[in-house]
Design an enzyme around this catalytic site. Structure first.
Site, short mmCIF file in Angstrom:
data_model
loop_
_atom_site.label_atom_id
_atom_site.label_comp_id
_atom_site.label_asym_id
_atom_site.label_seq_id
_atom_site.Cartn_x
_atom_site.Cartn_y
_atom_site.Cartn_z
N LYS A 173 0.86 -1.20 0.00
CA LYS A 173 0.00 0.00 0.00
C LYS A 173 0.88 1.23 0.00
CE LYS A 173 -4.41 1.11 0.21
NZ LYS A 173 -5.60 0.36 -0.23
N ASP A 190 -7.08 4.30 -4.50
CA ASP A 190 -7.73 4.17 -3.19
C ASP A 190 -8.33 5.56 -2.95
OD1 ASP A 190 -7.88 2.19 -0.73
OD2 ASP A 190 -7.47 4.13 0.16
#
Ligand code: NDP
Ligand code: 2IT
Length: 449
Positions: A129, A169
């Protein structure tokens, strides 16, 4: 912290010391370790191979300066992150978040969760991430572009189609992925599938935009059908957020016969007792990049309330939190339960606090945990990678059918794992265990690395 096993307690203590004060990361680790208690009793070999000690430590954390120049010619500095958490089953894979709240703890919790989520999809993707504390709100297109180019100038040194494949995201959609892709191509002089969520003209996959929201509804439908012999048909649904996941969860839930009556953003929520008109929401959010309160100017009979927490006091049968972490606390969970909610399924990552989850579980409500329920986005990213590798594009129907199959499988894997480890009906435990076991076998097989 309700850990009873001495070894797991010890692991958690080490993680707490190493990541002092990183509350979101520690919250995510603590939940997984709790779920693993019945596993380590059955699988001492995994403990011996040090799998759990290793899985809680990221393989690599990259933190970098992102300097850029705003429209007034002023130099701005943000902080960039990429956490390459685990590559046991494939290249690191996971989104990039642009939001002022981004910090090491948030990126590490998201990267940690991504390991298990990606494993559950059945596709060969490791966990990672990244993101930045850059706030895209109020920025011009040119500022967004300059930020993305600067961010990628450093990130490009660490990623690659077979190494680490970022995606979107919060705050990162098609526009940002486009700027990031363009800069990577320019720096490396190669046109490869190094990002997913790309535009359809340069290697993107049909249905990726819809995938997280649609996948959430496919998962939830299967849960409703198998665990309560019911469906979305005729149900009243509350969805939080009004971004990518919220919009496409609303679209699919409506298509499946539900009435979605509320949406929100970080300022407040709208309530439309007649059912949300999604074409208007899409125009406000996707075309004009506006705020959700503009809905009430266009739809008579709808209301807007300041403050996003109040959305959980609206009476509903199904709640789909699709905004951000810890958006449902104990009080909100109790309000949902008091109003008769029968199912909560997580589109956002870790939207329910541990106390909220406990409240739902004690009340016997169907609960779909994020790692399982929102895995449709990254699963379809995996399908985008497959299409890029074979240099072909599948139809919307092909991708959507594969997504549906993957979500149904995830539900059954989590459900069966919960049964097998004496946690019947507990999909939190089931998802964590099923996701973990595949990674653990791979880590053990590859030796200490
Ligand atoms: P978007 O940026 O498209 O939308 C985010 C939405 O959540 C906006 O409505 C935003 O409101 C709201 N929001 C963000 N932060 C907060 C906050 N602190 N409090 C209240 N509301 C907030 O992001 P996505 O829809 O892509 O992501 C939503 C969630 O889904 C995130 O948790 C993400 O990690 C998760 N997710 C996303 C996937 C994807 O494929 N995109 C895949 C799997 C999970 P505002 O505009 O006011 O900030
Ligand atoms: O949280 C998530 O799974 C995502 N933001 C999607 C990640 C991806 O690589 O598509």
């Amino acid at each position: 912290m309700a850990l009873s096993n001495a070894y797991l307690k010890d692991v958690f203590e080490t993680v707490s010391k190493r990541n002092c004060g990183e509350k979101e990361f520690l919250q995510a680790v603590s939940e997984v370790l709790e779920s693993l208690e019945p596993v380590i009793e059955k699988r001492p070999d995994l403990v011996e191979a040090g799998v759990i000690d290793r899985i809680v430590e990221p393989e690599r954390v990259i933190i970098f300066r992102v300097p850029w120049v705003d429209d007034n010619g002023k130099v701005q500095v943000n902080r960039g992150f990429r956490v390459q958490f685990n590559s046991a089953i494939g290249p690191y894979k996971g989104g990039l978040r642009l939001h002022p709240s981004v910090c090491a703890s948030v990126i590490k919790f998201l990267g940690f969760e991504q390991i298990f989520k990606n494993s559950l999809t059945g596709l060969p993707m490791g966990g990672g991430k990244g993101g930045s504390d850059f706030d895209p709100k109020g920025k011009s297109d040119m500022e967004i572009m300059r930020f993305c180019q600067s961010f990628m100038t450093e990130l490009s040194k660490h990623i690659g189609a077979d190494t680490d494949v970022p995606a979107g995201d919060i705050g990162v959609g098609a526009r940002e992925i486009g700027y990031l892709f363009g800069q990577y191509k320019r720096l490396r002089n190669e046109f490869v599938g190094v990002l997913t969520g790309k535009g359809l003209t340069y290697g993107g996959s049909l249905a990726r935009k819809e995938a997280t929201g649609y996948g959430l509804c496919y998962f939830t439908s299967e849960m409703l059908s198998c665990m309560a012999n019911t469906s979305f048909e005729g149900k009243t649904v509350v969805v939080s957020g009004s971004g990518n996941v919220a919009i496409y969860a609303t679209e699919k839930a409506t298509e499946l016969g539900a009435k979605v009556v509320a949406l929100s953003d970080s300022n407040g929520y709208i309530y439309d007792p007649n059912g949300i008109q999604l074409d208007i929401v899409k125009d406000i959010k996707e075309v004009k990049r506006g705020r959700i309160k503009e809905y009430v100017d266009r739809v008579p009979g709808s209301t807007y309330t300041e403050g996003c927490k109040g959305i959980w006091t609206i009476k509903c049968d199904i709640a789909l939190p699709c905004a951000t972490q810890n958006e449902i606390d104990k009080e909100s969970a109790e309000a949902l339960v008091a109003n008769g909610v029968m199912c909560v399924s997580e589109g956002a990552n870790m939207p329910s606090t541990p106390e909220a989850i406990e409240t739902f579980q004690k009340a016997g409500i169907l609960f779909g945990p994020a790692k399982a329920a929102n895995a449709g986005g990254v699963a379809t990213s995996g399908l985008e990678m497959s299409q890029n590798s074979e240099r072909l594009s599948w139809t919307f129907e092909e991708v959507d059918a594969k997504l549906k199959g993957i979500m149904i499988n995830i539900f059954h894997n989590a459900y069966n794992a919960a049964n097998e480890y004496s946690q019947a009906g507990n999909l939190v435990a089931g998802a964590n265990i099923a996701g973990f076991l595949k990674i653990a076998e791979a880590m053990k097989a590859q030796g200490v690395c």
